[in-house]
Design a protein around this motif. Structure first.
Motif, PDB file in Angstrom:
ATOM      1  N   MET A   1      -6.256 -31.064 -17.479  1.00 52.83           N
ATOM      2  CA  MET A   1      -5.100 -30.254 -17.775  1.00 52.83           C
ATOM      3  C   MET A   1      -5.163 -28.943 -16.999  1.00 52.83           C
ATOM      4  O   MET A   1      -4.177 -28.510 -16.428  1.00 52.83           O
ATOM      5  N   ALA A   2      -6.337 -28.323 -16.973  1.00 47.92           N
ATOM      6  CA  ALA A   2      -6.485 -27.065 -16.237  1.00 47.92           C
ATOM      7  C   ALA A   2      -6.186 -27.262 -14.757  1.00 47.92           C
ATOM      8  O   ALA A   2      -5.626 -26.380 -14.110  1.00 47.92           O
ATOM      9  N   LEU A   3      -6.547 -28.425 -14.259  1.00 50.81           N
ATOM     10  CA  LEU A   3      -6.280 -28.747 -12.860  1.00 50.81           C
ATOM     11  C   LEU A   3      -4.783 -28.767 -12.591  1.00 50.81           C
ATOM     12  O   LEU A   3      -4.297 -28.137 -11.651  1.00 50.81           O
ATOM     13  N   LEU A   4      -4.037 -29.467 -13.421  1.00 46.30           N
ATOM     14  CA  LEU A   4      -2.595 -29.583 -13.209  1.00 46.30           C
ATOM     15  C   LEU A   4      -1.869 -28.261 -13.439  1.00 46.30           C
ATOM     16  O   LEU A   4      -0.862 -27.979 -12.793  1.00 46.30           O
ATOM     17  N   LEU A   5      -2.388 -27.441 -14.349  1.00 45.36           N
ATOM     18  CA  LEU A   5      -1.758 -26.138 -14.590  1.00 45.36           C
ATOM     19  C   LEU A   5      -1.854 -25.213 -13.380  1.00 45.36           C
ATOM     20  O   LEU A   5      -1.044 -24.305 -13.236  1.00 45.36           O
ATOM     21  N   GLN A   6      -2.811 -25.442 -12.509  1.00 44.02           N
ATOM     22  CA  GLN A   6      -2.942 -24.623 -11.303  1.00 44.02           C
ATOM     23  C   GLN A   6      -1.701 -24.731 -10.427  1.00 44.02           C
ATOM     24  O   GLN A   6      -1.326 -23.786  -9.743  1.00 44.02           O
ATOM     25  N   PHE A   7      -1.038 -25.881 -10.468  1.00 44.49           N
ATOM     26  CA  PHE A   7       0.120 -26.108  -9.607  1.00 44.49           C
ATOM     27  C   PHE A   7       1.376 -25.417 -10.123  1.00 44.49           C
ATOM     28  O   PHE A   7       2.413 -25.465  -9.485  1.00 44.49           O
ATOM     29  N   ASN A   8       1.298 -24.741 -11.263  1.00 47.26           N
ATOM     30  CA  ASN A   8       2.417 -23.923 -11.721  1.00 47.26           C
ATOM     31  C   ASN A   8       2.555 -22.661 -10.868  1.00 47.26           C
ATOM     32  O   ASN A   8       3.613 -22.069 -10.810  1.00 47.26           O
ATOM     33  N   HIS A   9       1.463 -22.253 -10.239  1.00 46.57           N
ATOM     34  CA  HIS A   9       1.446 -21.001  -9.485  1.00 46.57           C
ATOM     35  C   HIS A   9       1.602 -21.195  -7.984  1.00 46.57           C
ATOM     36  O   HIS A   9       2.005 -20.282  -7.290  1.00 46.57           O
ATOM     37  N   GLN A  10       1.254 -22.358  -7.506  1.00 42.16           N
ATOM     38  CA  GLN A  10       1.243 -22.602  -6.063  1.00 42.16           C
ATOM     39  C   GLN A  10       1.437 -24.099  -5.832  1.00 42.16           C
ATOM     40  O   GLN A  10       1.023 -24.915  -6.645  1.00 42.16           O
ATOM     41  N   ASN A  11       2.039 -24.484  -4.710  1.00 40.91           N
ATOM     42  CA  ASN A  11       2.319 -25.892  -4.434  1.00 40.91           C
ATOM     43  C   ASN A  11       1.150 -26.645  -3.824  1.00 40.91           C
ATOM     44  O   ASN A  11       0.994 -27.835  -4.070  1.00 40.91           O
ATOM     45  N   THR A  12       0.353 -25.992  -3.012  1.00 42.37           N
ATOM     46  CA  THR A  12      -0.716 -26.660  -2.281  1.00 42.37           C
ATOM     47  C   THR A  12      -2.015 -25.881  -2.433  1.00 42.37           C
ATOM     48  O   THR A  12      -2.017 -24.655  -2.368  1.00 42.37           O
ATOM     49  N   PHE A  13      -3.094 -26.634  -2.645  1.00 41.69           N
ATOM     50  CA  PHE A  13      -4.425 -26.043  -2.789  1.00 41.69           C
ATOM     51  C   PHE A  13      -5.419 -26.828  -1.952  1.00 41.69           C
ATOM     52  O   PHE A  13      -5.256 -28.032  -1.743  1.00 41.69           O
ATOM     53  N   ALA A  14      -6.491 -26.161  -1.543  1.00 45.58           N
ATOM     54  CA  ALA A  14      -7.659 -26.847  -0.990  1.00 45.58           C
ATOM     55  C   ALA A  14      -8.524 -27.246  -2.175  1.00 45.58           C
ATOM     56  O   ALA A  14      -8.502 -26.594  -3.223  1.00 45.58           O
ATOM     57  N   VAL A  15      -9.275 -28.330  -2.056  1.00 50.74           N
ATOM     58  CA  VAL A  15     -10.124 -28.802  -3.143  1.00 50.74           C
ATOM     59  C   VAL A  15     -11.101 -27.703  -3.567  1.00 50.74           C
ATOM     60  O   VAL A  15     -11.317 -27.478  -4.761  1.00 50.74           O
ATOM     61  N   GLN A  16     -11.680 -27.002  -2.622  1.00 50.26           N
ATOM     62  CA  GLN A  16     -12.636 -25.924  -2.920  1.00 50.26           C
ATOM     63  C   GLN A  16     -11.977 -24.835  -3.760  1.00 50.26           C
ATOM     64  O   GLN A  16     -12.551 -24.342  -4.722  1.00 50.26           O
ATOM     65  N   GLU A  17     -10.749 -24.468  -3.403  1.00 46.39           N
ATOM     66  CA  GLU A  17     -10.027 -23.430  -4.134  1.00 46.39           C
ATOM     67  C   GLU A  17      -9.729 -23.881  -5.569  1.00 46.39           C
ATOM     68  O   GLU A  17      -9.878 -23.112  -6.521  1.00 46.39           O
TER      69      GLU A  17
END
Length: 158
Positions: A1-17
Motif C-alpha cells: 500500500m505504501a508503494l502505491l501511495l507514492q504515485f499520488n505525488h509523482q507519476n514516475t519513480f526509479a526503483v531506488q527512489e
C-alpha cells in the motif's frame, strides 16, 4: 500500500527512489513489485529486462475495480513456503465465526453453537468435526468455558 501511495505525488519513480521512500531494500521492493507489474498495475520502462535499482516504474492510470486482487505476500515468501495457506485461512474464518457468534449470544449450548456456525454461508458445507475441533481448541486455550453441567459454552473473561 505504501508503494502505491507514492504515485499520488509523482507519476514516475526509479526503483531506488521508491525503496528509500518506502523504507526497504531495492531487492525486497523488486520482489513485491513483480506481481504488480505482471498484473499491469505498475508499468516498468523495460518490460522484458530484469528490474534494477535504476529501472523506471510508472503506475497504470486506467486501473479499474474489475482487476483481480494481488497477493504481494506470496512474492516475498522464501521458496517453498506460503505465508497464508488455504488451511490457515479456513481456520481463521472458522475462529472468527465462533467468536462473532459467542459475542452476540454470550452463551450457547455446544450443539447450538455448531448449528449457528453452519448457518453462515462460508461454513455451510464445512464438516462438523472441523467445527468441533476449532471449538475444542478454544476450550483448551481457555477462550471459551464450559458450564458446570458441561452443556453451555460461554466466552472466557480473558
Amino acid at each position: 500500500m505504501a508503494l502505491l501511495l507514492q504515485f499520488n505525488h509523482q507519476n514516475t519513480f526509479a526503483v531506488q527512489e521508491l525503496a528509500e521512500n518506502v523504507g526497504t531494500s531495492p531487492e525486497t521492493l523488486i520482489k513485491v513489485m513483480r506481481p504488480l507489474i505482471d498484473h499491469k498495475l505498475l508499468i516498468a520502462s523495460e518490460n522484458s529486462a530484469p528490474l534494477t535499482p535504476t529501472s523506471s516504474i510508472t503506475v497504470c492510470r486506467d486501473y479499474n475495480r474489475k482487476r483481480i486482487l494481488i497477493n504481494c505476500l506470496k512474492s516475498i515468501a522464501p521458496m517453498g513456503q506460503n505465508p497464508t495457506t488455504e488451511r490457515n485461512i479456513h481456520m481463521q474464518a472458522l475462529d472468527t465465526a465462533i467468536v462473532r457468534i459467542m459475542e452476540r449470544e454470550k452463551q450457547l449450548e455446544l450443539d447450538r453453537l455448531i448449528y449457528e456456525v453452519t448457518l453462515e454461508p462460508k461454513h455451510h458445507s464445512r464438516p462438523i468435526f472441523k467445527i468441533k475441533a476449532r471449538i475444542e481448541h478454544f476450550l483448551k486455550n481457555k477462550y471459551l468455558e464450559l458450564s458446570s453441567g458441561k452443556q453451555v459454552i460461554k466466552l472466557s473473561k480473558i
